[in-house]
Design a protein around this motif. Structure first.
Motif, PDB file in Angstrom:
ATOM      1  N   ASN A  49       0.837  -1.215   0.000  1.00  0.00           N
ATOM      2  CA  ASN A  49       0.000   0.000   0.000  1.00  0.00           C
ATOM      3  C   ASN A  49       0.864   1.254   0.000  1.00  0.00           C
ATOM      4  O   ASN A  49       0.574   2.226  -0.712  1.00  0.00           O
ATOM      5  N   LYS A  50       1.935   1.228   0.785  1.00  0.00           N
ATOM      6  CA  LYS A  50       2.832   2.384   0.854  1.00  0.00           C
ATOM      7  C   LYS A  50       3.473   2.634  -0.507  1.00  0.00           C
ATOM      8  O   LYS A  50       3.486   3.765  -0.995  1.00  0.00           O
ATOM      9  N   ARG A  51       3.978   1.579  -1.129  1.00  0.00           N
ATOM     10  CA  ARG A  51       4.611   1.727  -2.446  1.00  0.00           C
ATOM     11  C   ARG A  51       3.587   2.162  -3.506  1.00  0.00           C
ATOM     12  O   ARG A  51       3.900   2.961  -4.384  1.00  0.00           O
ATOM     13  N   TYR A  52       2.376   1.646  -3.413  1.00  0.00           N
ATOM     14  CA  TYR A  52       1.318   2.040  -4.352  1.00  0.00           C
ATOM     15  C   TYR A  52       1.037   3.534  -4.239  1.00  0.00           C
ATOM     16  O   TYR A  52       0.951   4.241  -5.250  1.00  0.00           O
ATOM     17  N   HIS A  53       0.892   4.011  -3.012  1.00  0.00           N
ATOM     18  CA  HIS A  53       0.600   5.437  -2.815  1.00  0.00           C
ATOM     19  C   HIS A  53       1.770   6.306  -3.263  1.00  0.00           C
ATOM     20  O   HIS A  53       1.562   7.378  -3.850  1.00  0.00           O
ATOM     21  N   GLU A  54       3.008   5.859  -3.004  1.00  0.00           N
ATOM     22  CA  GLU A  54       4.175   6.617  -3.451  1.00  0.00           C
ATOM     23  C   GLU A  54       4.210   6.690  -4.977  1.00  0.00           C
ATOM     24  O   GLU A  54       4.454   7.747  -5.556  1.00  0.00           O
ATOM     25  N   THR A  55       3.960   5.545  -5.610  1.00  0.00           N
ATOM     26  CA  THR A  55       3.991   5.501  -7.075  1.00  0.00           C
ATOM     27  C   THR A  55       2.886   6.367  -7.674  1.00  0.00           C
ATOM     28  O   THR A  55       3.126   7.139  -8.610  1.00  0.00           O
ATOM     29  N   SER A  56       1.681   6.264  -7.133  1.00  0.00           N
ATOM     30  CA  SER A  56       0.580   7.071  -7.680  1.00  0.00           C
ATOM     31  C   SER A  56       0.825   8.553  -7.431  1.00  0.00           C
ATOM     32  O   SER A  56       0.503   9.387  -8.274  1.00  0.00           O
ATOM     33  N   SER A  57       1.426   8.882  -6.292  1.00  0.00           N
ATOM     34  CA  SER A  57       1.746  10.284  -6.011  1.00  0.00           C
ATOM     35  C   SER A  57       2.784  10.802  -7.000  1.00  0.00           C
ATOM     36  O   SER A  57       2.652  11.915  -7.523  1.00  0.00           O
ATOM     37  N   ASN A  58       3.816   9.982  -7.255  1.00  0.00           N
ATOM     38  CA  ASN A  58       4.846  10.385  -8.223  1.00  0.00           C
ATOM     39  C   ASN A  58       4.255  10.575  -9.607  1.00  0.00           C
ATOM     40  O   ASN A  58       4.586  11.529 -10.311  1.00  0.00           O
ATOM     41  N   SER A  60       1.151  11.321 -10.319  1.00  0.00           N
ATOM     42  CA  SER A  60       0.302  12.518 -10.308  1.00  0.00           C
ATOM     43  C   SER A  60       1.146  13.774 -10.444  1.00  0.00           C
ATOM     44  O   SER A  60       0.796  14.691 -11.190  1.00  0.00           O
ATOM     45  N   GLU A  61       2.266  13.810  -9.728  1.00  0.00           N
ATOM     46  CA  GLU A  61       3.144  14.982  -9.814  1.00  0.00           C
ATOM     47  C   GLU A  61       3.722  15.125 -11.210  1.00  0.00           C
ATOM     48  O   GLU A  61       3.785  16.235 -11.754  1.00  0.00           O
ATOM     49  N   LYS A  62       4.137  13.999 -11.804  1.00  0.00           N
ATOM     50  CA  LYS A  62       4.697  14.059 -13.154  1.00  0.00           C
ATOM     51  C   LYS A  62       3.637  14.486 -14.162  1.00  0.00           C
ATOM     52  O   LYS A  62       3.924  15.246 -15.087  1.00  0.00           O
ATOM     53  N   ALA A  63       2.419  14.003 -13.988  1.00  0.00           N
ATOM     54  CA  ALA A  63       1.333  14.390 -14.891  1.00  0.00           C
ATOM     55  C   ALA A  63       1.043  15.892 -14.760  1.00  0.00           C
ATOM     56  O   ALA A  63       0.828  16.579 -15.766  1.00  0.00           O
ATOM     57  N   LYS A  64       1.033  16.400 -13.543  1.00  0.00           N
ATOM     58  CA  LYS A  64       0.795  17.830 -13.343  1.00  0.00           C
ATOM     59  C   LYS A  64       1.904  18.654 -13.981  1.00  0.00           C
ATOM     60  O   LYS A  64       1.641  19.675 -14.623  1.00  0.00           O
ATOM     61  N   LYS A  65       3.147  18.208 -13.800  1.00  0.00           N
ATOM     62  CA  LYS A  65       4.272  18.939 -14.370  1.00  0.00           C
ATOM     63  C   LYS A  65       4.196  18.919 -15.898  1.00  0.00           C
ATOM     64  O   LYS A  65       4.422  19.942 -16.544  1.00  0.00           O
ATOM     65  N   ALA A  66       3.861  17.763 -16.467  1.00  0.00           N
ATOM     66  CA  ALA A  66       3.740  17.665 -17.925  1.00  0.00           C
ATOM     67  C   ALA A  66       2.633  18.582 -18.428  1.00  0.00           C
ATOM     68  O   ALA A  66       2.773  19.226 -19.472  1.00  0.00           O
ATOM     69  N   ARG A  67       1.540  18.673 -17.692  1.00  0.00           N
ATOM     70  CA  ARG A  67       0.431  19.540 -18.089  1.00  0.00           C
ATOM     71  C   ARG A  67       0.851  21.014 -18.062  1.00  0.00           C
ATOM     72  O   ARG A  67       0.559  21.778 -18.985  1.00  0.00           O
ATOM     73  N   VAL A  68       1.555  21.402 -17.003  1.00  0.00           N
ATOM     74  CA  VAL A  68       2.020  22.789 -16.901  1.00  0.00           C
ATOM     75  C   VAL A  68       2.994  23.103 -18.031  1.00  0.00           C
ATOM     76  O   VAL A  68       2.902  24.165 -18.666  1.00  0.00           O
ATOM     77  N   ASP A  69       3.923  22.169 -18.301  1.00  0.00           N
ATOM     78  CA  ASP A  69       4.873  22.380 -19.397  1.00  0.00           C
ATOM     79  C   ASP A  69       4.155  22.516 -20.728  1.00  0.00           C
ATOM     80  O   ASP A  69       4.488  23.384 -21.537  1.00  0.00           O
ATOM     81  N   PHE A  70       3.159  21.667 -20.958  1.00  0.00           N
ATOM     82  CA  PHE A  70       2.389  21.733 -22.200  1.00  0.00           C
ATOM     83  C   PHE A  70       1.669  23.072 -22.319  1.00  0.00           C
ATOM     84  O   PHE A  70       1.678  23.704 -23.375  1.00  0.00           O
ATOM     85  N   GLU A  71       1.049  23.513 -21.234  1.00  0.00           N
ATOM     86  CA  GLU A  71       0.321  24.783 -21.270  1.00  0.00           C
ATOM     87  C   GLU A  71       1.266  25.947 -21.541  1.00  0.00           C
ATOM     88  O   GLU A  71       0.923  26.867 -22.292  1.00  0.00           O
TER      89      GLU A  71
END
Length: 124
Positions: A49-58, A60-71
């Protein structure tokens, strides 16, 4: 990401092998062994569960960063295109004004030639 998947697979495989070996060589009674297995299974689940949450958090952060870069890139591209369009329109307006002046001059020359080039005829 593939490294995380391999790590999770190794963890699950290790837990299963450990549980099997533990059952075969258990010096404790069945009740104690079941408690240990339950405890180990809970630890493995918590770790997963800990690794799952860490991976999903990472992710999510990468997706947000990619979205900001795209914008940002989209905004830069649109701004650049807008400036280029403004430059093209200004050049077209300048050319149109030049053509209007040439047309006016040609119309003036044509009018002066038509009135001055033909001799006056006497009307009878």
């Amino acid at each position: 990401m593939a490294n995380t998947g391999n790590t999770l697979l190794a963890l699950i495989t290790g837990a299963a092998i450990g549980a099997g070996v533990g059952l075969l060589y258990a010096p404790d009674s069945g009740e104690k062994t079941r408690k240990k297995l339950k405890k180990d299974a809970q630890k493995a689940q918590d770790n997963l569960n800990k690794r799952y949450h860490e991976t999903s958090s990472n992710l999510s952060e990468k997706a947000k960063k990619a979205r900001v870069d795209f914008e940002e890139r989209l905004e830069e591209t649109l701004s650049s295109a807008s400036h280029k369009a403004d430059d093209i329109l200004a050049a077209m307006e300048t050319k149109l004004e030049e053509l209007r002046k040439q047309n006016a001059k040609l119309q003036k020359d044509k009018a002066s030639k038509s009135s001055g080039s033909s001799p006056d005829k006497a009307v009878v």
